[in-house]
Motif scaffolding. Structure first.
Motif, PDB file in Angstrom:
ATOM      1  N   VAL A  37       0.905  -1.014   0.029  1.00 49.90           N
ATOM      2  CA  VAL A  37      -0.038   0.101   0.044  1.00 49.90           C
ATOM      3  C   VAL A  37       1.004   1.193  -0.066  1.00 49.90           C
ATOM      4  N   GLY A  38       0.668   2.279  -0.651  1.00 48.50           N
ATOM      5  CA  GLY A  38       1.461   3.556  -0.670  1.00 48.50           C
ATOM      6  C   GLY A  38       0.521   4.916  -0.166  1.00 48.50           C
ATOM      7  N   PHE A  39       1.166   5.293   0.505  1.00 45.73           N
ATOM      8  CA  PHE A  39       0.737   6.910   1.010  1.00 45.73           C
ATOM      9  C   PHE A  39       1.326   7.922   0.298  1.00 45.73           C
ATOM     10  N   PHE A  40       0.677   9.097  -0.522  1.00 42.85           N
ATOM     11  CA  PHE A  40       1.417  10.142  -1.008  1.00 42.85           C
ATOM     12  C   PHE A  40       1.353  11.277  -0.063  1.00 42.85           C
ATOM     13  N   HIS A  41       2.521  11.845   0.289  1.00 44.79           N
ATOM     14  CA  HIS A  41       2.503  13.296   1.111  1.00 44.79           C
ATOM     15  C   HIS A  41       3.597  14.010   0.692  1.00 44.79           C
ATOM     16  N   PRO A  42       3.429  15.261  -0.112  1.00 43.42           N
ATOM     17  CA  PRO A  42       4.594  15.879  -0.777  1.00 43.42           C
ATOM     18  C   PRO A  42       5.597  16.566   0.040  1.00 43.42           C
ATOM     19  N   TYR A  43       5.187  16.810   1.393  1.00 44.53           N
ATOM     20  CA  TYR A  43       5.858  17.408   2.281  1.00 44.53           C
ATOM     21  C   TYR A  43       6.157  16.671   3.692  1.00 44.53           C
ATOM     22  N   THR A  44       6.884  15.517   3.891  1.00 43.43           N
ATOM     23  CA  THR A  44       6.826  14.913   5.137  1.00 43.43           C
ATOM     24  C   THR A  44       7.613  15.215   6.327  1.00 43.43           C
ATOM     25  N   PHE A  73       5.340   8.164  -0.519  1.00 45.23           N
ATOM     26  CA  PHE A  73       5.691   8.830  -1.745  1.00 45.23           C
ATOM     27  C   PHE A  73       5.717  10.226  -1.359  1.00 45.23           C
ATOM     28  N   THR A  74       6.921  10.882  -1.283  1.00 43.87           N
ATOM     29  CA  THR A  74       6.990  12.122  -0.762  1.00 43.87           C
ATOM     30  C   THR A  74       8.111  12.960  -1.777  1.00 43.87           C
ATOM     31  N   GLY A  75       7.865  14.180  -1.747  1.00 37.55           N
ATOM     32  CA  GLY A  75       8.908  15.236  -2.541  1.00 37.55           C
ATOM     33  C   GLY A  75      10.193  15.411  -1.818  1.00 37.55           C
ATOM     34  N   ASP A  76       9.993  15.103  -0.811  1.00 38.22           N
ATOM     35  CA  ASP A  76      11.399  15.310   0.126  1.00 38.22           C
ATOM     36  C   ASP A  76      12.532  14.256  -0.027  1.00 38.22           C
ATOM     37  N   ASP A  77      13.649  14.703   0.239  1.00 34.99           N
ATOM     38  CA  ASP A  77      14.735  13.994  -0.133  1.00 34.99           C
ATOM     39  C   ASP A  77      15.124  13.320   1.120  1.00 34.99           C
ATOM     40  N   MET A 100       9.013   1.384   2.987  1.00 34.76           N
ATOM     41  CA  MET A 100       9.527   1.091   1.850  1.00 34.76           C
ATOM     42  C   MET A 100      10.373   2.187   1.021  1.00 34.76           C
ATOM     43  N   GLU A 101      11.486   1.972   0.331  1.00 35.07           N
ATOM     44  CA  GLU A 101      11.884   3.231  -0.234  1.00 35.07           C
ATOM     45  C   GLU A 101      11.237   3.299  -1.606  1.00 35.07           C
ATOM     46  N   SER A 102      10.733   4.447  -1.984  1.00 35.25           N
ATOM     47  CA  SER A 102       9.942   4.771  -2.996  1.00 35.25           C
ATOM     48  C   SER A 102      10.641   5.667  -4.234  1.00 35.25           C
TER      49      SER A 102
END
Length: 102
Positions: A37-44, A73-77, A100-102
């Motif tokens: 399962v995946g979660f998307f959050h651009p700014y964790t 899944f994030t926009g952060d490094d 998991m690494e995405s």
């Protein structure tokens, strides 16, 4: 006429054998496939209330089904380990394992 009947029987038998083998291979692959399962959050790494909700949701999914792989899944490094430690340090949410690494 008997040759036609013999050829039709042989070709039908071969088709059934091929279909049976194909089906067993597909079923075998599906059983070995990891569910995720995946979660998307651009700014964790922002540290707001939305991030706490994210980490609580990840923890709830991990508790509900420990065999399920969780990705964020994030926009952060950020690495999975840094995300996991940030969830604990900032929000007090202890994940069962890093996402998991995405």
């Amino acid at each position: 006429m008997p040759i036609f009947f013999l050829l039709a029987t042989i070709s039908t038998s071969l088709a059934l054998i091929f279909a049976s083998l194909s089906t067993s291979v597909i079923i075998s692959r599906r059983r070995r496939r990891r569910r995720s399962v995946g979660f998307f959050h651009p700014y964790t790494n922002d540290g707001g209330g939305g991030e706490r909700v994210l980490w609580c949701a990840v923890r709830a999914v991990q508790e509900e089904d420990p065999d399920l792989e969780v990705s964020v899944f994030t926009g952060d490094d950020a690495t999975p380990e840094s995300l996991s430690s940030r969830a604990l340090d900032r929000f007090g949410v202890q994940l069962l394992r890093p996402p998991m690494e995405s």
